[in-house]
Design a protein around this motif. Structure first.
Motif, mmCIF file in Angstrom:
data_model
loop_
_atom_site.group_PDB
_atom_site.id
_atom_site.type_symbol
_atom_site.label_atom_id
_atom_site.label_comp_id
_atom_site.label_asym_id
_atom_site.label_seq_id
_atom_site.Cartn_x
_atom_site.Cartn_y
_atom_site.Cartn_z
ATOM 1 N N GLY A 224 -4.932 3.666 -12.161
ATOM 2 C CA GLY A 224 -5.223 4.310 -10.881
ATOM 3 C C GLY A 224 -3.993 4.789 -10.137
ATOM 4 N N HIS A 225 -2.830 4.717 -10.773
ATOM 5 C CA HIS A 225 -1.595 5.152 -10.141
ATOM 6 C C HIS A 225 -0.902 6.209 -11.000
ATOM 7 C CE1 HIS A 225 -2.288 1.556 -7.778
ATOM 8 N NE2 HIS A 225 -1.222 1.813 -7.027
ATOM 9 N N GLY A 226 0.009 6.924 -10.378
ATOM 10 C CA GLY A 226 0.874 7.866 -11.080
ATOM 11 C C GLY A 226 2.295 7.684 -10.591
ATOM 12 N N ILE A 227 3.184 8.548 -11.060
ATOM 13 C CA ILE A 227 4.603 8.416 -10.723
ATOM 14 C C ILE A 227 5.130 9.753 -10.207
ATOM 15 C CG2 ILE A 227 6.924 8.043 -11.663
ATOM 16 C CD1 ILE A 227 5.735 5.994 -13.550
ATOM 17 N N HIS B 227 0.811 -1.214 0.000
ATOM 18 C CA HIS B 227 0.000 0.000 0.000
ATOM 19 C C HIS B 227 0.844 1.262 0.000
ATOM 20 C CE1 HIS B 227 1.019 -0.652 4.256
ATOM 21 N NE2 HIS B 227 0.858 0.650 4.405
ATOM 22 N N GLU B 228 2.192 1.137 0.041
ATOM 23 C CA GLU B 228 3.054 2.294 0.034
ATOM 24 C C GLU B 228 3.729 2.432 -1.328
ATOM 25 O OE1 GLU B 228 5.785 2.159 3.232
ATOM 26 O OE2 GLU B 228 4.247 2.209 4.790
ATOM 27 N N PRO B 229 4.320 3.622 -1.631
ATOM 28 C CA PRO B 229 4.992 3.806 -2.920
ATOM 29 C C PRO B 229 6.069 2.753 -3.122
ATOM 30 C CG PRO B 229 4.730 5.886 -1.789
ATOM 31 C CD PRO B 229 4.305 4.826 -0.826
ATOM 32 N N SER B 230 6.185 2.273 -4.343
ATOM 33 C CA SER B 230 7.137 1.215 -4.652
ATOM 34 C C SER B 230 8.444 1.793 -5.119
ATOM 35 C CB SER B 230 6.566 0.317 -5.755
ATOM 36 O OG SER B 230 7.531 -0.578 -6.216
ATOM 37 N N GLU C 17 6.175 4.892 -7.648
ATOM 38 C CA GLU C 17 4.840 4.589 -8.159
ATOM 39 C C GLU C 17 3.849 4.697 -6.996
ATOM 40 O OE1 GLU C 17 2.907 0.434 -9.023
ATOM 41 O OE2 GLU C 17 4.358 0.934 -10.590
ATOM 42 N N VAL C 18 2.869 5.589 -7.108
ATOM 43 C CA VAL C 18 1.957 5.865 -5.999
ATOM 44 C C VAL C 18 0.514 5.874 -6.498
ATOM 45 C CG1 VAL C 18 3.660 7.231 -4.745
ATOM 46 C CG2 VAL C 18 2.140 8.365 -6.365
ATOM 47 N N PRO C 19 -0.438 5.598 -5.607
ATOM 48 C CA PRO C 19 -1.844 5.759 -5.982
ATOM 49 C C PRO C 19 -2.148 7.223 -6.308
ATOM 50 C CG PRO C 19 -1.607 4.475 -3.970
ATOM 51 C CD PRO C 19 -0.273 5.066 -4.250
ATOM 52 N N PRO D 268 -4.010 9.991 -12.283
ATOM 53 C CA PRO D 268 -3.810 8.643 -12.842
ATOM 54 C C PRO D 268 -3.021 8.695 -14.148
ATOM 55 C CG PRO D 268 -6.068 8.922 -12.101
ATOM 56 C CD PRO D 268 -5.435 10.270 -12.008
ATOM 57 N N GLY D 269 -1.960 7.892 -14.225
ATOM 58 C CA GLY D 269 -1.157 7.818 -15.427
ATOM 59 C C GLY D 269 -0.231 8.990 -15.656
#
Length: 215
Positions: A34-37, A9-12, A75-77, A101-102
């Motif tokens: 559903g994620h962004g960077i 659930h945390e940024p990768s 990479e984060v939600p 998102p994206g």
């Protein structure tokens, strides 16, 4: 848990979802649905903290560390995330990253001043010890050599440190009688090197201060 990995659930910061570049710029990796960077780059300009890494905090959780001239991807939600950098008891001001998102949100960081400002930086300005700014696009960190003024300051600092250590050694020899006859000569040379280095360092600081653009 192994170093460099974080809960789901945390940024990768894994090598697949979050790339680490040493000066070559961020890698183009698409975020899942559903994620962004978040891309964070650390500039090479200052020699302060050149050998140290800054802890990277996202939403008050450490997700990695960044060295001089390095770029990290997280990479984060999608949504709002707080980004902050810390080293010891000092930090940057926290900034909010609004991630769609994206999409990619980019930041750069660097020391908040020169090494000569260290005492003030770690006390009164410890909340601004690191500069953190958002940028429209990722920044490619070029591997450029230190400029002449910076090399002069670094050399003066090394000379001051070496001269001071040698001077202390000469005083020890004097009071213990280990090197009779040599202590005065060593003390004189080391004192001259220390004073000369201090003068060069102060003159270099003043010159750099005059060259800074006025805001």
């Amino acid at each position: 848990m192994e170093e460099g990995t974080v809960p789901a659930h945390e940024p990768s910061t894994s090598t697949e979802a979050g790339k680490t570049d040493d000066g070559g710029g961020p890698s183009a990796v698409a975020a899942p649905l559903g994620h962004g960077i978040i891309v964070l780059s650390r500039l090479r300009g200052s020699y302060r903290d050149a050998l140290r890494r800054y802890a990277v905090l996202l939403d008050d959780a450490q997700v990695g560390s960044i060295g001089r001239g390095q770029t990290l991807r997280f990479e984060v939600p999608s949504g709002a995330h707080q980004l902050q950098l810390k080293i010891d008891w000092c930090s940057s001001q926290p900034l909010t990253a609004l991630v769609e998102p994206g999409k990619t949100v980019c930041f750069i960081c660097s020391p908040g001043g020169d090494a000569s400002e260290g005492l003030t930086a770690v006390s009164a300005n410890r909340g601004d010890y690191i500069t953190l700014q958002q940028t429209p696009e990722p920044v490619v960190i070029a591997k450029t050599p230190l400029d002449r003024g910076t090399r002069l300051l670094v050399g003066a600092a090394i000379g001051f440190l070496g001269g001071g250590i040698t001077l202390i050694g000469a005083l020890i020899w004097h009071f213990t009688g280990v090197a009779l006859g040599a202590d005065n000569a060593v003390a004189g040379v080391s004192l001259a090197v220390t004073l000369a280095s201090m003068i060069v360092f102060r003159l270099g600081r003043r010159r750099r201060a005059r060259q800074r653009p006025r805001t």
